[in-house]
Design a protein around this motif. Structure first.
Motif, mmCIF file in Angstrom:
data_model
loop_
_atom_site.group_PDB
_atom_site.id
_atom_site.type_symbol
_atom_site.label_atom_id
_atom_site.label_comp_id
_atom_site.label_asym_id
_atom_site.label_seq_id
_atom_site.Cartn_x
_atom_site.Cartn_y
_atom_site.Cartn_z
ATOM 1 N N PRO A 230 0.828 -1.216 0.000
ATOM 2 C CA PRO A 230 0.000 0.000 0.000
ATOM 3 C C PRO A 230 0.847 1.244 0.000
ATOM 4 C CG PRO A 230 -0.050 -1.088 2.140
ATOM 5 C CD PRO A 230 0.666 -2.006 1.233
ATOM 6 N N PHE A 231 0.192 2.348 -0.406
ATOM 7 C CA PHE A 231 0.922 3.612 -0.490
ATOM 8 C C PHE A 231 1.310 4.085 0.906
ATOM 9 C CE2 PHE A 231 0.276 4.096 -4.865
ATOM 10 C CZ PHE A 231 -0.963 3.572 -5.157
ATOM 11 N N PRO A 232 2.412 4.791 1.054
ATOM 12 C CA PRO A 232 2.800 5.343 2.362
ATOM 13 C C PRO A 232 1.728 6.271 2.880
ATOM 14 C CG PRO A 232 4.597 5.447 0.797
ATOM 15 C CD PRO A 232 3.392 5.059 0.021
ATOM 16 N N GLY A 233 1.434 6.083 4.108
ATOM 17 C CA GLY A 233 0.453 6.963 4.746
ATOM 18 C C GLY A 233 -0.968 6.517 4.585
ATOM 19 N N THR A 234 -1.203 5.426 3.828
ATOM 20 C CA THR A 234 -2.579 4.963 3.612
ATOM 21 C C THR A 234 -2.889 3.729 4.419
ATOM 22 O OG1 THR A 234 -1.889 3.642 1.725
ATOM 23 C CG2 THR A 234 -2.576 5.896 1.289
ATOM 24 N N ALA A 235 -1.947 3.345 5.326
ATOM 25 C CA ALA A 235 -2.194 2.136 6.115
ATOM 26 C C ALA A 235 -3.339 2.367 7.064
ATOM 27 C CB ALA A 235 -0.930 1.751 6.868
ATOM 28 N N THR A 236 -4.201 1.407 7.173
ATOM 29 C CA THR A 236 -5.344 1.477 8.093
ATOM 30 C C THR A 236 -5.248 0.339 9.067
ATOM 31 O OG1 THR A 236 -6.652 0.159 6.570
ATOM 32 C CG2 THR A 236 -6.827 2.548 6.360
ATOM 33 N N PRO A 237 -5.601 0.599 10.316
ATOM 34 C CA PRO A 237 -5.532 -0.483 11.309
ATOM 35 C C PRO A 237 -6.501 -1.584 10.964
ATOM 36 C CG PRO A 237 -6.710 1.400 12.192
ATOM 37 C CD PRO A 237 -6.144 1.849 10.900
ATOM 38 N N PRO A 242 -6.844 -14.314 6.088
ATOM 39 C CA PRO A 242 -6.170 -15.451 5.461
ATOM 40 C C PRO A 242 -5.402 -15.010 4.232
ATOM 41 C CG PRO A 242 -8.445 -15.988 6.004
ATOM 42 C CD PRO A 242 -8.287 -14.539 6.245
ATOM 43 N N ALA A 243 -4.184 -15.573 4.106
ATOM 44 C CA ALA A 243 -3.339 -15.217 2.957
ATOM 45 C C ALA A 243 -3.995 -15.708 1.674
ATOM 46 C CB ALA A 243 -1.960 -15.850 3.125
ATOM 47 N N GLY A 244 -3.925 -14.914 0.627
ATOM 48 C CA GLY A 244 -4.490 -15.272 -0.676
ATOM 49 C C GLY A 244 -5.865 -14.706 -0.889
ATOM 50 N N GLU A 245 -6.599 -14.210 0.140
ATOM 51 C CA GLU A 245 -7.915 -13.619 -0.036
ATOM 52 C C GLU A 245 -7.772 -12.112 -0.181
ATOM 53 O OE1 GLU A 245 -10.496 -14.730 3.045
ATOM 54 O OE2 GLU A 245 -10.304 -16.897 2.723
ATOM 55 N N LEU A 246 -8.483 -11.529 -1.203
ATOM 56 C CA LEU A 246 -8.374 -10.107 -1.509
ATOM 57 C C LEU A 246 -9.514 -9.350 -0.848
ATOM 58 C CD1 LEU A 246 -7.523 -10.295 -5.316
ATOM 59 C CD2 LEU A 246 -5.942 -10.049 -3.410
ATOM 60 N N ASP A 247 -9.174 -8.187 -0.283
ATOM 61 C CA ASP A 247 -10.187 -7.280 0.254
ATOM 62 C C ASP A 247 -10.458 -6.249 -0.823
ATOM 63 O OD1 ASP A 247 -11.849 -5.684 1.632
ATOM 64 O OD2 ASP A 247 -10.601 -5.520 3.425
ATOM 65 N N MET A 248 -11.531 -6.411 -1.624
ATOM 66 C CA MET A 248 -11.806 -5.546 -2.760
ATOM 67 C C MET A 248 -12.113 -4.126 -2.300
ATOM 68 S SD MET A 248 -11.284 -7.710 -5.057
ATOM 69 C CE MET A 248 -11.656 -6.637 -6.414
ATOM 70 N N ARG A 249 -12.669 -3.972 -1.134
ATOM 71 C CA ARG A 249 -12.956 -2.615 -0.644
ATOM 72 C C ARG A 249 -11.682 -1.824 -0.452
ATOM 73 N NH1 ARG A 249 -13.308 -0.434 4.353
ATOM 74 N NH2 ARG A 249 -12.919 -2.457 5.313
ATOM 75 N N ARG A 255 -7.201 2.715 -5.113
ATOM 76 C CA ARG A 255 -7.308 3.253 -6.471
ATOM 77 C C ARG A 255 -7.830 4.686 -6.448
ATOM 78 N NH1 ARG A 255 -11.756 0.448 -9.972
ATOM 79 N NH2 ARG A 255 -12.969 1.621 -8.432
ATOM 80 N N ASN A 256 -8.822 4.947 -5.621
ATOM 81 C CA ASN A 256 -9.339 6.318 -5.526
ATOM 82 C C ASN A 256 -8.267 7.275 -5.013
ATOM 83 O OD1 ASN A 256 -11.787 5.400 -6.393
ATOM 84 N ND2 ASN A 256 -12.595 5.070 -4.315
ATOM 85 N N THR A 257 -7.448 6.817 -4.063
ATOM 86 C CA THR A 257 -6.368 7.657 -3.545
ATOM 87 C C THR A 257 -5.369 7.998 -4.639
ATOM 88 O OG1 THR A 257 -6.624 6.566 -1.393
ATOM 89 C CG2 THR A 257 -4.599 7.819 -1.768
ATOM 90 N N LEU A 258 -5.027 7.015 -5.468
ATOM 91 C CA LEU A 258 -4.097 7.255 -6.576
ATOM 92 C C LEU A 258 -4.680 8.243 -7.571
ATOM 93 C CD1 LEU A 258 -1.497 6.592 -8.083
ATOM 94 C CD2 LEU A 258 -2.672 4.643 -9.118
ATOM 95 N N MET A 259 -5.959 8.159 -7.859
ATOM 96 C CA MET A 259 -6.588 9.088 -8.790
ATOM 97 C C MET A 259 -6.603 10.503 -8.219
ATOM 98 S SD MET A 259 -7.917 9.360 -11.749
ATOM 99 C CE MET A 259 -8.192 7.629 -12.134
ATOM 100 N N ASP A 260 -6.840 10.651 -6.898
ATOM 101 C CA ASP A 260 -6.816 11.988 -6.282
ATOM 102 C C ASP A 260 -5.431 12.611 -6.379
ATOM 103 O OD1 ASP A 260 -9.451 11.738 -5.672
ATOM 104 O OD2 ASP A 260 -9.112 10.963 -3.640
ATOM 105 N N MET A 261 -4.406 11.809 -6.214
ATOM 106 C CA MET A 261 -3.035 12.338 -6.295
ATOM 107 C C MET A 261 -2.737 12.824 -7.710
ATOM 108 S SD MET A 261 -1.019 9.496 -3.991
ATOM 109 C CE MET A 261 0.554 10.191 -4.496
#
Length: 956
Positions: A230-237, A242-249, A255-261
């Motif tokens: 993840p981008f620096p500063g975007t870490a959330t607690p 489980p490894a291999g499962e994606l959190d789409m949210r 992606r929205n953060t990258l577009m704002d930048m």
């Protein structure tokens, strides 16, 4: 070191031939007088055919190559093949008589001549040989068809299977036996360890902090391998997943953060503003549409080449036009406009450049371009027309073409001799102004036929004659002016001048060295007839039909011309051609017949009778002309006139069978039975023939005078024993009175005299069927097929016999044999369609159409098939096609009429009835079964059609 040196020295002393195989034919010590010997070890195993021959141990005396060749030749001579298959009449046993002599030029020429003769003979026999091979192949395919052909009907059904049916088809399964399907014998592929490792990794959980997470702080969801951190500063607690499962949210938030930048990078320092111009951005996107799908390298190369051409020769108009069109194709319209305007500066006298510039520019700018072009090229017709087309109002277009005070010099003032400009300008005017302009136009363009004819059309009768006279003076070589003058006189009922004008036109054109083309003039006559000028078209035909025709070819040529005119719908031209031919050849019966048929089909009854009166006056021996005249009067209910015509025909043709029978038919159908019997008695006394006897017997039979009919039959069968219809009538009369044995004897006696009479065999078979002796009926038909092979009627009778007896398997086998013996019989194929089960009928109809594409029986069967499937539109189309191909097929009319009674309206029913009456059908199994019935002997076609159609089965 010393050992290595010794080996090197030994290799240097070793000779190059040591250790190699001996050459072929080498014998050790042969040069010193030694003789070779062979041991068992020398022979070794058997040699391969491809191995080189080893002649080291050749017998003495054959050591040299020459000796060996002589020995081989001697062996070949001794082993010469003396078989009869190797013997040739000219060269003997495969020998060449002149092989030892020189091959000279004469021998070469002789061989060439023989080869050309062989080639010519082979070409002559090629077509016969290919046809024979093709027939043998077809016969072989019929006897031993391919598997693909055997299952062709089943494969056709696959085209109508739905997707659900496809998905429901069961799996093939394992067709092997139990021993082959032993699961213990099947191979098992072991699973690699990496697969187990990957599964363990996916199911494991991670409870430790990653070093990257410690760097940015917090507990993040661990990312699978292959994804970036993840981008620096975007870490959330969060907590571990489980490894291999994606959190789409979380991925969407990143992606929205990258577009704002990225958006913040392109924005101004002022909040809420952006450096991106929305209008310009959309304009740029519009300009970036890919309008050209070619290669960019090709575009660049073409642009460079065209630029080089423009710079090398700037006065070359095609270079500027090509450059502009290249830019237009690639989507750079403004660049194209700039280039073409530069071209107008470099090539101001080029009409094409100015037209291209006017096309590329917008409408308002295009008008200015056209104005500039007119200044440079005031005589260009295309530019003037282009300038007028840019105007939207007719008044503005008129100002471009003709003089208006507020307008500068116009098109017609600059180019007064342009026919095209005058025509376009006149089309915009009303009648009065058009006449004024055409008066000026013919002065400026005196050699334009179109302008003269247009002016004559707008003028009055007297002025039009003057205009056409002036036109003939200016254009003496145009035939259309003369034809228009003749049409003008005909329109004002001055018919006498029409023929004079056409005659003068041909004379004048010949004087002016104009070739009179018959085809062109006849085409003009047909066009004149279509315009309504009948007298003019007939005059043209009379004056040009004999030009360029030899005397011996006149009849053939004129008949072809008349048939061509009839096919084009020009019936008046055909009448004129027949009239001209009959004036010169009045004794030709065939011409009178053609003219009579033309009047019968496309004329009136009065015109037909008038023509027939002239015909019988010139050809009194032509019986058909007399009969046509009598029938025309009879159809008009003028019985007395018909009798008088037949009386005159008797005087011209005494003892004519056709005229006697026509008179009998006239009297019998008008209920004058006594007069008909007297006429037949006179005919039997004066001109007795088999047909006269048959008609006499039939009349007695129809009047129920069976004793007289029997006596006449006995006399007729003794006098004409080979006339099969007499025996048929005799048997049918016996059947009617119930004397079955006498009927059988009559049929049998008739078959002894007429074994080729197919209806007689069928009648005898039907007689046995009525009596219930099916075995005898089968035997009769089988005997008939033996004496009359390849007869579809007999096969059909046998098939229907088995089908009615409910022995359908034998009927199907008989049908298969019948189609093998008569593969092109439409009668059999039409029956084969309805013998099949309903699902197979469509497939059978396809096969029938392939074999008999234009057979009326097959077409009728297909129409009935569509009718049974309730496809009414297609059924009607196929019924129409059937009656069009064979109008004499009465069964087709009966089925068609029954179809319209069931599914058509009254108008269509009357149309079918009217067409059937005009066609007067005579053949067809159902039709003849009704029309030849004694009870219906007086009925006409209009009365027979409903009766036959009532017997047509609706459900097939």
């Amino acid at each position: 070191m010393s050992d290595i040196t010794g080996v090197i020295q030994q290799q240097k002393k070793k000779k190059p031939w040591l250790g190699q195989a001996a050459p072929p034919g080498y014998v050790p010590g042969l040069g010193r007088g030694a003789t070779g010997f062979t041991t068992r070890s020398d022979i070794g195993p058997a040699r391969d055919v491809s191995d080189p021959t080893d002649d080291r141990h050749a017998p003495p005396g054959l050591r040299t190559v020459g000796d060996q060749l002589k020995a081989s030749r001697k062996t070949e001579d001794e082993e010469e093949d003396l078989n009869d298959a190797n013997y040739d009449e000219f060269t003997g046993y495969a020998g060449n008589l002149f092989s030892s002599g020189p091959y000279e030029k004469d021998d070469e020429e002789a061989d060439a001549v023989y080869e050309s003769v062989d080639r010519k003979m082979d070409e002559r026999r090629k077509q016969y040989r290919e046809r024979r091979e093709r027939e043998e192949l077809e016969r072989f395919r019929e006897e031993r068809p391919k598997i693909q052909q055997m299952f062709s009907d089943l494969k056709r059904k696959l085209s109508v299977i739905s997707e659900d049916d496809w998905s429901n088809i069961p799996a093939v399964g394992d067709a092997r036996n139990k021993r082959q399907r032993n699961p213990q014998l099947e191979k098992i592929t072991p699973v690699p360890d990496s697969l187990f490792t990957r599964g363990l990794a996916q199911s494991a959980t991670v409870n430790t902090l990653d070093a990257r997470q410690q760097q940015y702080g917090g507990i993040n969801t661990p990312f699978p391998s292959g994804l970036n951190t993840p981008f620096p500063g975007t870490a959330t607690p969060g907590w571990s997943t489980p490894a291999g499962e994606l959190d789409m949210r979380k991925i969407g938030q990143a992606r929205n953060t990258l577009m704002d930048m990225r958006l913040s990078q392109v924005s101004d320092s002022v909040s809420g503003q952006t450096v991106v111009d929305p209008k310009g951005y959309l304009t740029d996107l519009h300009s970036m549409l890919p309008q050209y799908g070619g290669d960019v390298a090709d575009i660049k190369k073409a642009r460079l080449l065209l630029k080089s051409v423009r710079e090398t020769n700037p006065k070359h108009p095609p270079a500027w036009i090509a450059s502009a069109r290249l830019e237009e194709v690639t989507g750079k319209l403004q660049v194209a406009r700039n280039i073409i305007m530069k071209g107008t500066e470099m090539c101001p006298k080029s009409e094409d450049v100015w037209l291209e510039a006017a096309r590329l520019q917008p409408s308002d700018v295009s008008k200015a371009v056209c104005a500039s072009a007119i200044v440079q090229l005031p005589l260009s017709v295309k530019i003037w027309i282009r300038a007028a087309s840019l105007e939207t109002d007719d008044k503005a277009k008129k100002r471009v073409y003709r003089k208006v005070k507020i307008f500068p010099p116009t098109a017609l003032e600059n180019v007064p001799n342009s026919v095209r400009l005058w025509k376009v300008a006149v089309e915009l005017e009303d009648t009065d102004d058009a006449r004024i302009m055409l008066s000026r136009a013919v002065e400026c363009c005196p050699h334009s036929t179109e302008l003269w004819l247009a002016l004559a059309k707008l003028e009055s009768y007297q002025n039009a004659r003057k205009v056409l006279n002036k036109a003939r003076e200016h254009i003496p070589t145009d035939r259309h002016i003369w034809i228009t003058a003749a049409k003008l006189e005909e329109a004002h009922d001055n018919h006498k001048m029409v023929n004079k004008i056409i005659e003068r036109s041909i004379t004048s054109l010949k004087a002016n060295m104009v070739d009179i083309n018959r085809e062109q003039w006849i085409k003009d006559a047909e066009d004149t007839e279509k315009s309504g000028s009948i007298v003019t078209c007939q005059s043209i035909v009379r004056n040009v039909i004999g030009i360029g025709v030899e005397e011996e070819d006149r009849k053939h040529t004129w008949m072809n011309d008349a048939e061509s005119s009839i096919s084009h719908g020009a019936y008046e031209c055909a009448r004129a051609m027949y009239a001209h031919a009959l004036n010169l050849l009045p004794s030709k019966k065939s011409i009178w017949l053609r003219a009579a048929y033309l009047e019968k089909n496309h004329g009136t009854r009065d015109s037909l009778e008038t023509l027939l009166q002239k015909a019988v006056a010139h050809c009194p021996k032509a019986e058909v002309l007399w009969l046509m005249g009598a029938k025309s009067k009879w159809m008009a209910n003028d019985i007395s006139a018909a009798r008088s015509i037949l009386a005159l025909a008797f005087q011209a043709n005494p003892n004519s069978e056709d005229i006697w029978l026509a008179a009998v038919k006239l009297e019998s159908e008008n209920n004058e039975h006594d007069r008909a019997r007297k006429l037949l008695a006179k005919a039997r006394a004066n001109a007795c023939t088999a047909r006269v006897m048959m008609k006499s017997i039939k009349l007695e039979w129809c009047l129920n005078l069976l004793d007289d009919a029997r006596s006449l039959l006995d006399e007729a069968t003794n006098k004409y024993p080979d006339f099969a219809k007499l025996w048929m009538m005799k048997g049918q009369i016996f059947e009617q009175v119930g004397e079955i044995q006498s009927a059988r004897e009559a049929y049998t006696a008739g078959l002894g005299k007429c074994p080729r009479a197919i209806p007689l065999w069928i009648l005898l078979s039907k007689l046995e069927q009525k009596k219930g002796t099916l075995t005898k009926a089968r035997a009769v038909l089988e005997k008939a097929r033996l004496k009359n092979p390849n007869c579809p009627e007999l096969w059909l009778a046998s098939i229907r016999l088995e089908w009615k007896s409910d022995i359908k398997n034998i009927a199907s086998s008989l049908m298969a044999r019948a189609l093998q013996e008569c593969p092109s019989s439409g009668l059999l194929w039409s029956e084969a369609i309805f013998i099949e089960a309903r699902p197979q009928r469509k497939t059978k109809s396809v096969d029938a159409l392939k074999k008999c594409e234009h057979d009326s029986h097959v077409l009728l069967a297909v129409a009935r098939l569509f009718w049974s499937e309730r496809k009414l539109t297609k059924a009607r189309e196929w019924f129409l096609r059937t009656v069009k191909i064979d109008q004499d097929f009465g069964d087709a009319w009966a089925f068609f009429y029954r179809f319209e009674l069931a599914h058509g309206n009254e108008e269509k029913q009357n149309e079918v009835l009217k067409r059937c009456v005009n066609a007067e059908p005579r053949h067809g199994q159902l039709w003849q079964s009704v029309s030849k019935d004694i009870a219906n002997w007086k009925l006409k076609t209009m009365e027979l059609l409903p009766i036959v159609s009532a017997k047509v089965p609706v459900v097939f």
